[in-house]
Design an enzyme around this catalytic site. Structure first.
Site, PDB file in Angstrom:
ATOM      1  N   PRO A 284       7.583 100.316   4.954  1.00 52.04           N
ATOM      2  CA  PRO A 284       6.316 100.576   5.638  1.00 52.04           C
ATOM      3  C   PRO A 284       6.539 101.371   6.918  1.00 52.04           C
ATOM      4  O   PRO A 284       7.562 101.209   7.587  1.00 52.04           O
ATOM      5  CB  PRO A 284       5.787  99.175   5.970  1.00 52.04           C
ATOM      6  CG  PRO A 284       6.675  98.219   5.251  1.00 52.04           C
ATOM      7  CD  PRO A 284       7.968  98.910   5.028  1.00 52.04           C
TER       8      PRO A 284
ATOM      9  N   HIS B  96      14.135  98.283   6.048  1.00 46.12           N
ATOM     10  CA  HIS B  96      12.909  97.513   5.806  1.00 46.12           C
ATOM     11  C   HIS B  96      11.686  98.091   6.506  1.00 46.12           C
ATOM     12  O   HIS B  96      10.594  97.540   6.384  1.00 46.12           O
ATOM     13  CB  HIS B  96      13.114  96.065   6.210  1.00 46.12           C
ATOM     14  CG  HIS B  96      12.842  95.764   7.667  1.00 46.12           C
ATOM     15  ND1 HIS B  96      13.379  96.503   8.693  1.00 46.12           N
ATOM     16  CD2 HIS B  96      12.085  94.806   8.256  1.00 46.12           C
ATOM     17  CE1 HIS B  96      12.964  96.003   9.835  1.00 46.12           C
ATOM     18  NE2 HIS B  96      12.185  94.982   9.614  1.00 46.12           N
ATOM     19  N   GLY B  97      11.857  99.158   7.269  1.00 42.02           N
ATOM     20  CA  GLY B  97      10.712  99.717   7.980  1.00 42.02           C
ATOM     21  C   GLY B  97      11.148 100.914   8.800  1.00 42.02           C
ATOM     22  O   GLY B  97      12.264 101.434   8.614  1.00 42.02           O
TER      23      GLY B  97
ATOM     24  N   LYS C 240      -4.756  93.384  10.839  1.00 44.53           N
ATOM     25  CA  LYS C 240      -3.567  92.978  11.585  1.00 44.53           C
ATOM     26  C   LYS C 240      -3.718  91.592  12.159  1.00 44.53           C
ATOM     27  O   LYS C 240      -4.812  91.161  12.494  1.00 44.53           O
ATOM     28  CB  LYS C 240      -3.336  93.947  12.758  1.00 44.53           C
ATOM     29  CG  LYS C 240      -2.620  95.196  12.339  1.00 44.53           C
ATOM     30  CD  LYS C 240      -1.790  95.788  13.452  1.00 44.53           C
ATOM     31  CE  LYS C 240      -0.705  94.877  13.927  1.00 44.53           C
ATOM     32  NZ  LYS C 240       0.349  94.607  12.959  1.00 44.53           N
TER      33      LYS C 240
END
Lengths: 486, 131
Positions: free
Chosen positions: A383, A409-410, A485
């Site tokens: 992401p 992972h990001g 969020k």
């Protein structure tokens, strides 16, 4: 793990790095380090990485007893606590250690990607209604109303079986479980190793998003990069997807707290000296090590059940806004863990791979991934941040050879939360995102500002480095339509 | 007594300087209340707290963990210390807390760069919180 020799050297405040391979740099073992520290990055990323304590933390990891090959850092590495975020360490049983700090407080924080049989064009003006309906059904931040209430026995079943325990409630499906890392269940989970405090913290949090960098994002497949792999994964251009990022909530946080404290008092007994107390650890075969593994596995199973419940809420929202056919067409592409320690086979050995903010990335042919994906490799999701793209990749043989089957992972943070708040207000960021056509639902302006896109590295750059380093291969790019969020 | 938040890429790092040990624990409570905030003007209640640890630094983490746990599981945000006794590795006392939903959560109180030092009229401490 042979790498192309090079004489390139980069001096940073965190240490002197020598380039030893394609996008791979090494700090040789020195002092108390048992193995070298290796970073997958290019010069530009290293410049950002050297700006905080990441490299110091990585060298600390290299001192852990029983660590094999090297302390590894993914291209999204940034300063954490104990381990850096983006850190990977493999240790060998029985004497190699397990460290709760090498997994982190949010045990099995991870991401799950749902694909809809609906295009962004078909979704059209209903985008805002769908984001709004999801936000109504998913408790965020400290909220817990609307979470699944479980009896003690039901919680035990979730801790032992993961999302499989929720099937009889109509949450998830066998197909979802098949498309989950480790099939949503770590073996050896023991609810008796999860304290009453952890159970109390998690009791009313199943199906809640949490806060910090957790999010739920509605997206559009904006680019297919590898058509063959995309077809195997069921991705097509213009398609709507939903990315869910959450973890084991208070239950997992408390499991980590309990076991860091226990190991902190035990290290002297095992003759372990540490450069950082948060690296508290114990041999995998010790009572403390076995107790943590059993409790961590239970928390990991809880996290998979949490994301299964969140996916169920998303499908409910889809059914309400787009109809039941659209909800039944919402398939789970895959679900991956970011924070976990797992026993895996690498280089003909059974090792315990700690991934702290890193994603398993197994290659084509691996028996550990769903049959449908075995020809292309395990899906990996990277992401970006709000307003930027996310990427779907697949694991490669290169990851097995270089990083114990791991990719990043990001995008990785590059700026502190305070720094982000000094640069933009939540209100202004909300306005900017809405101007880009991104629907935003977030209960606090402060939480929104802290996750501003500029607080993260450039995800496209990070993903390019992952690919050049041979850790994973790009399949598709996703761009945001809306975000909920915590 | 004073505290400040120090730059950290992903988490938050708290630095405290106080004229007494009690002051360190008081400042830690105030800093946490500021960090997690609360909504509404709920009733104020008194709550007993007892924690224990092998050293002062670990006692500070245990204290903060207890306040985090109280906020997350009971929606009680501790606002001030009513009574506190620190003896050996044990802290006991009571806090005044306001009922309300925390705006932000703390996942864990870490041992990373953990420190608690001082004597006489100057004590310093630092602790990193995972948010």
């Amino acid at each position: 793990m042979s790498e192309r020799p090079s004489v390139e050297v980069l001096r940073t405040p965190g240490g002197e790095l020598r380039q030893v391979g394609e996008e791979l740099w090494e700090i040789p073992a020195h002092g108390q380090m048992r193995v070298p520290a290796r970073v997958f990055a290019d010069r530009e990323l290293l410049g950002e990485i050297a700006g905080d304590r990441s490299l110091e933390q990585l060298q600390n990891v290299a001192t852990l007893p029983g660590i094999l090959d090297a302390a590894l850092a993914m291209p999204d590495i940034h300063q954490g606590y104990g381990f850096p975020v983006g850190g990977v360490a493999a240790t060998e049983p029985p004497d190699g250690i397990v460290s709760p700090g090498g997994v982190g407080y949010d045990i099995n924080c991870g991401v799950r990607l749902l694909t809809l049989d609906v295009s962004a064009a078909e979704l059209g003006s209903r985008t805002e209604a769908l984001v709004h309906e999801i936000s109504r059904r998913v408790p965020v931040g400290a909220g817990h109303g609307g979470a699944l209430r479980l009896s003690g026995r039901e919680l035990d079943a979730v801790l032992t079986q993961g999302p499989r325990a929720l099937l009889e409630r109509g949450i998830g499906s066998e197909r979802d479980i098949e498309h989950t890392e480790s099939y949503g269940r770590l073996q050896g989970a023991d609810p008796a190793r999860v304290s009453d405090r952890a159970r109390t913290r998690g009791a009313d949090q199943l199906g809640t998003l949490g806060s910090g960098n957790h999010f739920l994002e509605l997206q559009r497949v904006s680019q297919i990069i590898d058509p063959t792999a995309a077809r195997a994964l069921g991705l097509r251009e213009g398609q709507v997807t939903v990315l869910i990022h959450s973890g084991s909530r208070g239950l997992g946080h408390q499991v980590c707290t309990d076991h860091v404290r226990r190991m902190d008092t035990a290290i002297a007994r095992y003759g372990i000296a540490l450069p950082d107390r948060q690296l508290a650890c114990a041999p995998l075969s010790s009572p403390e090590g076995r107790a943590y593994i059993a409790a961590m596995a239970a928390a990991a199973n809880f996290a998979w059940a949490n994301r299964a419940t969140l996916a169920h809420r998303v499908r409910e929202a889809i059914a309400l806004v787009l109809g039941p056919d659209a909800a039944s067409g919402a398939r789970q592409l895959y679900d991956v863990a970011h924070n976990v320690a797992k026993l895996e086979r690498h280089h003909d050995r059974t090792v315990c791979v700690h991934r702290k903010g890193a994603t398993r990335a197994f290659p084509p042919g691996s028996p550990e991934i769903p049959a449908a994906y075995r020809e292309v490799g395990q899906p990996v999701f990277i992401p970006g941040s709000m307003g930027t793209s996310s990427f779907v990749l697949v694991g490669t043989q290169g990851a097995m050879e270089r990083s114990f089957g791991t990719a990043c992972h990001g995008a990785g943070r590059r700026m502190s939360r305070t720094g982000a708040r000094h640069q933009i207000t939540g209100k202004e960021l909300r306005r900017q995102l809405q101007a880009q056509g991104i629907v935003v639902r977030c209960p606090t302006d402060r939480g929104l500002a802290e996750e501003a896109p500029f607080a993260y590295k450039d995800v496209e750059h990070v993903v390019a480095v992952v690919e050049r380093a041979g850790l994973a291969r790009r399949v598709a790019q996703l761009t945001p339509l809306g975000v909920v969020k915590g | 007594m004073s505290y400040r938040w120090v730059e950290h890429t992903a988490e938050v790092e708290l630095h405290i300087e106080a004229p007494s040990e009690r002051g360190v624990f008081e400042d830690a409570l105030r800093a946490l209340a500021e960090l997690i905030g609360e909504t509404g003007n709920g009733e104020r209640v008194s709550r007993e707290v007892t924690v224990a640890a092998g050293d002062r630094a670990a006692l500070l983490t245990a204290w903060l963990e207890e306040l985090v746990y109280m906020a997350e599981t009971e929606d009680l945000i501790a606002e001030e210390i009513e009574r506190i006794e620190i003896e050996g590795g044990r802290l006991s006392g009571s806090v005044r807390a306001r009922r309300g939903r925390p705006r932000h959560l703390v996942k864990g109180v870490t041992y990373h760069r953990l420190a608690f030092e001082g004597s006489g009229e100057r004590f310093t401490a630092q602790v990193v919180l995972d948010v």
